[in-house]
Design a protein around this motif. Structure first.
Motif, PDB file in Angstrom:
ATOM      1  N   HIS A  76      35.260  49.820  44.878  1.00 11.58           N
ATOM      2  CA  HIS A  76      33.986  49.773  43.986  1.00 11.58           C
ATOM      3  C   HIS A  76      33.325  48.380  44.516  1.00 11.58           C
ATOM      4  O   HIS A  76      31.870  48.283  44.746  1.00 11.58           O
ATOM      5  N   ILE A  77      34.196  47.086  44.771  1.00  7.37           N
ATOM      6  CA  ILE A  77      33.354  45.900  45.248  1.00  7.37           C
ATOM      7  C   ILE A  77      32.747  46.020  46.435  1.00  7.37           C
ATOM      8  O   ILE A  77      31.696  45.546  46.768  1.00  7.37           O
ATOM      9  N   VAL A  78      33.542  46.829  47.359  1.00  6.56           N
ATOM     10  CA  VAL A  78      33.000  46.775  48.842  1.00  6.56           C
ATOM     11  C   VAL A  78      31.760  47.591  48.821  1.00  6.56           C
ATOM     12  O   VAL A  78      30.785  47.144  49.470  1.00  6.56           O
ATOM     13  N   GLY A 106      47.504  36.980  44.420  1.00  6.13           N
ATOM     14  CA  GLY A 106      46.690  36.463  45.027  1.00  6.13           C
ATOM     15  C   GLY A 106      45.325  36.364  44.393  1.00  6.13           C
ATOM     16  O   GLY A 106      45.374  36.376  43.116  1.00  6.13           O
ATOM     17  N   GLN A 107      44.548  35.993  45.176  1.00 12.09           N
ATOM     18  CA  GLN A 107      43.202  35.312  44.678  1.00 12.09           C
ATOM     19  C   GLN A 107      42.582  36.913  44.297  1.00 12.09           C
ATOM     20  O   GLN A 107      42.801  37.802  44.581  1.00 12.09           O
ATOM     21  N   PRO A 108      41.322  36.600  43.345  1.00 10.47           N
ATOM     22  CA  PRO A 108      40.597  37.823  43.066  1.00 10.47           C
ATOM     23  C   PRO A 108      40.180  38.733  44.094  1.00 10.47           C
ATOM     24  O   PRO A 108      39.904  38.239  45.261  1.00 10.47           O
ATOM     25  N   ARG A 120      33.790  38.227  37.275  1.00 11.27           N
ATOM     26  CA  ARG A 120      32.800  39.480  38.036  1.00 11.27           C
ATOM     27  C   ARG A 120      33.406  40.600  38.484  1.00 11.27           C
ATOM     28  O   ARG A 120      32.717  41.790  38.729  1.00 11.27           O
ATOM     29  N   ASP A 121      34.836  40.403  38.809  1.00 13.03           N
ATOM     30  CA  ASP A 121      35.432  41.772  39.378  1.00 13.03           C
ATOM     31  C   ASP A 121      35.692  42.700  38.200  1.00 13.03           C
ATOM     32  O   ASP A 121      36.097  43.907  38.522  1.00 13.03           O
ATOM     33  N   ALA A 159      45.889  42.127  34.053  1.00 10.67           N
ATOM     34  CA  ALA A 159      46.409  40.682  33.800  1.00 10.67           C
ATOM     35  C   ALA A 159      45.732  40.128  34.956  1.00 10.67           C
ATOM     36  O   ALA A 159      46.314  39.915  36.005  1.00 10.67           O
ATOM     37  N   SER A 160      44.486  39.744  34.841  1.00 14.50           N
ATOM     38  CA  SER A 160      43.885  38.813  35.734  1.00 14.50           C
ATOM     39  C   SER A 160      44.277  37.556  35.576  1.00 14.50           C
ATOM     40  O   SER A 160      44.966  36.895  34.900  1.00 14.50           O
TER      41      SER A 160
END
Length: 327
Positions: free
Chosen positions: A30-32, A80-82, A132-133, A147-148
């Motif tokens: 979805h993000i890409v 890892g990172q967002p 934002r994600d 769990a972000s």
């Protein structure tokens, strides 16, 4: 606080982690599609695909008593990172193979764009990126929780850097901070039981932090991890019984030829998820309107005793992310 390992794939463990993994693959797709439409450079996709294949997964259940009944909340985390920043580094950063990339001679952790970026950012900045994600994810609710990354703030799990790695990004740390936030905000009481599944295992330093976390909130914590190797006695026993054989470095079932080690089963499922749902070819299919249907990539039929063999004891069909037949 206790840790153990899931050696042989016997039960729902790999299926439950596979279901968690699918949520992150769907979110990255979805993000890409939203932020980088038409991006078909295979070299730039490699970092995105690698992250979704290998970043540690954690799925923690918190069981507690409320009003005379037992309640359970499930927390899903990816190390890892967002994801949005993984995509940004891949599609907006240096072209892979350039002198600044990890494949170049002389590259070190300090050259990693993620390390450089997060060395200059606060926890609050990272949390804003996670926020934002949020719209890229679906299917979570008040009892099935993403769990972000959460800022250290009032947490007893204090962040630290080690060899270029920010351990607040560890999947188990993210999940435990989410549990802690719900306890501190009064959404559930302390004194419950945590049963966790991980695609890896917490390091020795993290174990000490988790023990202190358990003591602070009076929690009974058990984390079950996975490793690409199994104890010699387990491997030798399976080989001697005739149930297993070696196929290169992997232990496989004699009858089917499929991997038997839980780590290998999950790795194969995650690789298939990424090939099906991410990458230039997958997005090209989507742009043509080709039908895409999410499915399980488990490498074999579930054993009949799976429910009893589950490390979490989850009854078939009770996990909203994985229907009963896959367990």
């Amino acid at each position: 606080m206790r840790t153990d390992y899931l050696d042989i794939d016997e039960g729902c463990a790999t299926a439950l982690l596979e279901a968690s993994s699918q949520r992150h693959v769907d979110a990255m797709r979805h993000i890409v599609a939203e932020r980088y439409p038409g991006t078909l450079s295979v070299r730039r996709w490699e970092d995105v695909e690698s992250h979704l294949r290998t970043a540690t997964l954690a799925r923690l259940e918190y069981e507690y008593s409320t009003g005379g009944a037992v309640a359970i909340r499930v927390y899903h985390a990816l190390g890892g990172q967002p994801l949005g920043d993984v995509a940004r580094n891949a599609f907006e950063g240096e072209t892979p193979g350039s002198p600044e990339s990890p494949s170049s001679p002389g590259w070190s952790d300090s050259d990693d764009p993620a390390v450089a970026t997060f060395g200059r950012m606060t926890d609050e900045d990272v949390a804003a990126m996670e926020a934002r994600d949020e719209t890229a994810y679906s299917g979570f609710d008040q009892t099935d929780i993403r769990a972000s990354f959460r800022p250290a703030g009032r947490s007893v799990l204090k962040p630290y850097w080690h060899q270029g790695r920010y351990h607040a990004f560890d999947a188990e740390q993210k999940a435990l901070r989410a549990i802690e936030e719900d306890i501190l905000d009064g959404r559930m009481p302390r004194g419950g039981t945590v049963r966790g599944l991980m695609s890896g295992a917490p390091c020795a330093t993290c174990r000490e932090s988790i023990k202190a976390f358990a003591d602070t909130y009076d929690l009974d914590i058990t984390l079950s991890g996975m490793s690409p190797t199994v104890p010699v006695r387990v491997k030798d026993g399976l080989l001697a019984s005739g149930r297993a054989r070696m196929k290169g470095p992997r232990l496989v079932d004699v009858a089917s030829g499929r991997p038997m080690v839980a780590f290998d089963v999950l790795a194969g499922a995650r690789d298939a998820q990424v090939r099906e749902g991410l990458g230039p070819l997958a997005h090209e299919r989507a742009s043509r309107g080709a039908r895409w249907q999410r499915r399980s990539f488990r490498l074999g039929p579930p054993p009949a005793r799976a429910a009893a063999g589950s490390a979490l004891g989850t009854e078939p069909g009770t996990d909203p992310a994985m229907p009963g037949p896959d367990c």
